[in-house]
Structures are given as structure tokens and as C-alpha cells.
Motif scaffolding. Structure first.
Motif, PDB file in Angstrom:
ATOM      1  N   UNK A  15      52.035  18.439  27.428  1.00  0.00           N
ATOM      2  CA  UNK A  15      53.319  17.750  27.629  1.00  0.00           C
ATOM      3  C   UNK A  15      54.299  18.625  28.379  1.00  0.00           C
ATOM      4  N   UNK A  16      54.321  19.922  28.042  1.00  0.00           N
ATOM      5  CA  UNK A  16      55.205  20.854  28.746  1.00  0.00           C
ATOM      6  C   UNK A  16      54.813  21.006  30.198  1.00  0.00           C
ATOM      7  N   UNK A  17      53.519  21.011  30.470  1.00  0.00           N
ATOM      8  CA  UNK A  17      53.065  21.106  31.861  1.00  0.00           C
ATOM      9  C   UNK A  17      53.437  19.866  32.667  1.00  0.00           C
ATOM     10  N   UNK A  18      53.282  18.698  32.047  1.00  0.00           N
ATOM     11  CA  UNK A  18      53.663  17.461  32.731  1.00  0.00           C
ATOM     12  C   UNK A  18      55.164  17.485  33.034  1.00  0.00           C
ATOM     13  N   UNK A  19      55.960  17.923  32.069  1.00  0.00           N
ATOM     14  CA  UNK A  19      57.406  18.014  32.281  1.00  0.00           C
ATOM     15  C   UNK A  19      57.720  18.997  33.410  1.00  0.00           C
ATOM     16  N   UNK A  20      57.029  20.135  33.445  1.00  0.00           N
ATOM     17  CA  UNK A  20      57.257  21.125  34.494  1.00  0.00           C
ATOM     18  C   UNK A  20      56.924  20.559  35.871  1.00  0.00           C
ATOM     19  N   UNK A  21      55.796  19.863  35.960  1.00  0.00           N
ATOM     20  CA  UNK A  21      55.409  19.260  37.245  1.00  0.00           C
ATOM     21  C   UNK A  21      56.452  18.222  37.672  1.00  0.00           C
ATOM     22  N   UNK A  22      56.900  17.400  36.737  1.00  0.00           N
ATOM     23  CA  UNK A  22      57.914  16.395  37.064  1.00  0.00           C
ATOM     24  C   UNK A  22      59.201  17.056  37.557  1.00  0.00           C
ATOM     25  N   UNK A  23      59.554  18.199  36.973  1.00  0.00           N
ATOM     26  CA  UNK A  23      60.764  18.908  37.399  1.00  0.00           C
ATOM     27  C   UNK A  23      60.590  19.534  38.784  1.00  0.00           C
TER      28      UNK A  23
END
Length: 176
Positions: A136-144
């Protein structure tokens, strides 16, 4: 004594086989939500079970699942010691799904990837008890990061992913 394969008559207060299988599936859904720290899914499934007054059936199946897991994981002489240890460590507040968000270091993982530290990446992933929060943190990082890419880069990455997974991803509308 019955012969192997002989059918057993259902007792009057016993659940029919179909209901037992359905209850097992519901118990598994509840356990998966708990295991992955998904409080929303856990609460939703628990509320549904409580609304249907299936508490006894699900509690019985959860205990059966736990007993099977202990039986398969431990020798008989060790199993009771393991269960006693679990009973001593039981949390006082059992309403929350235990999640170790601190161990899910997406920022640490990104930093290790950025410097090419493969061993650190492996250690971080292997040391994360619940990879749901890490992913989930990686997905959030990619989205950012997506808005920071030069124009056309995100589309190029998406096109490359589509090529790699040809036939498995739907084609976006208007692109043929």
C-alpha cells in the motif's frame, strides 16, 4: 464401528454439510481479513455474522481451524505448550486487527531501491510481517511520483506494462 466411506446420518441439531462448508468459507474470510490487518473487511464480515446470529458456528469453525493449524505445525508434546503461551499473550482488547504499520517501511524500501541495495530490499521485504501495508505504501509512493514524470512518460510506462501483460489487461476505451 462404521466402514470407511459409510454415510453418517445428520443429528437433529447438527448443521447440514452445505452450511458447514459455507461457515468454513466465512470463517476463512474473517481470518484472512484479520491476518492482513484489514479492519474494514474484518468489521464488515463480523457485523454480517453477528446480524445472522452465526456466532456459535463461526467460533466453532475458527477453533477447528486453529486446532488443525496447531496439529499440523507442532508435535503433540509441544502443541499444548504453544497454546498455553498464546493464551498468556492474548490481547486485552480483541476488537482491533493487529497490524504492525511501523514494520511496513515503504520509504526505507524506496531508498534501498534508489541506491540499488538489493540485500537491504530483500531484508526489508522478508522482515515485514504484513506486506499489505508495505505494498500500500509503494502504491501511494508511485501515485505521488506520477505527476512529477515528464509529459508522456506515464503513458509510455503503461504501454510497456500492457505489452508485458498482453491479453491480460483490458484496453482503455477510445484506444484501438
Amino acid at each position: 464401528m462404521m466402514a470407511t466411506g459409510e454415510l453418517v446420518d445428520e443429528l437433529p441439531d447438527e448443521l447440514p454439510r452445505e452450511e458447514v462448508e459455507a461457515a468454513k468459507a466465512r470463517a476463512a474470510t474473517l481470518l484472512l481479513a484479520f491476518r492482513h490487518g484489514n479492519q474494514v473487511a474484518f468489521d464488515t464480515e463480523l457485523d454480517r455474522l453477528l446480524a445472522e446470529h452465526a456466532e456459535r458456528e463461526v467460533a466453532t469453525l475458527l477453533v477447528w481451524i486453529a486446532a488443525e493449524a496447531v496439529r499440523k505445525a507442532y508435535a503433540p508434546e509441544v502443541a499444548d505448550r504453544v497454546l498455553r503461551g498464546l493464551a498468556r499473550r492474548a490481547p486485552h482488547d480483541t476488537a482491533q486487527v493487529p497490524v504492525d504499520e511501523e514494520a511496513a517501511g515503504a520509504a526505507l524500501l524506496l531508498e534501498a531501491v534508489a541506491v540499488g541495495d538489493v540485500d537491504r530490499v530483500r531484508t526489508l521485504v522478508a522482515g515485514t510481517p504484513d506486506t499489505t501495508y508495505l505494498l500500500g505504501g509503494l502504491v501511494q509512493a508511485v501515485a505521488m511520483m506520477l505527476p512529477l514524470l515528464p509529459e508522456g512518460e506515464a503513458e509510455e510506462v503503461a504501454a510497456e506494462l500492457r505489452r508485458r501483460h498482453a491479453g491480460r489487461l483490458p484496453t482503455p476505451r477510445g484506444t484501438y
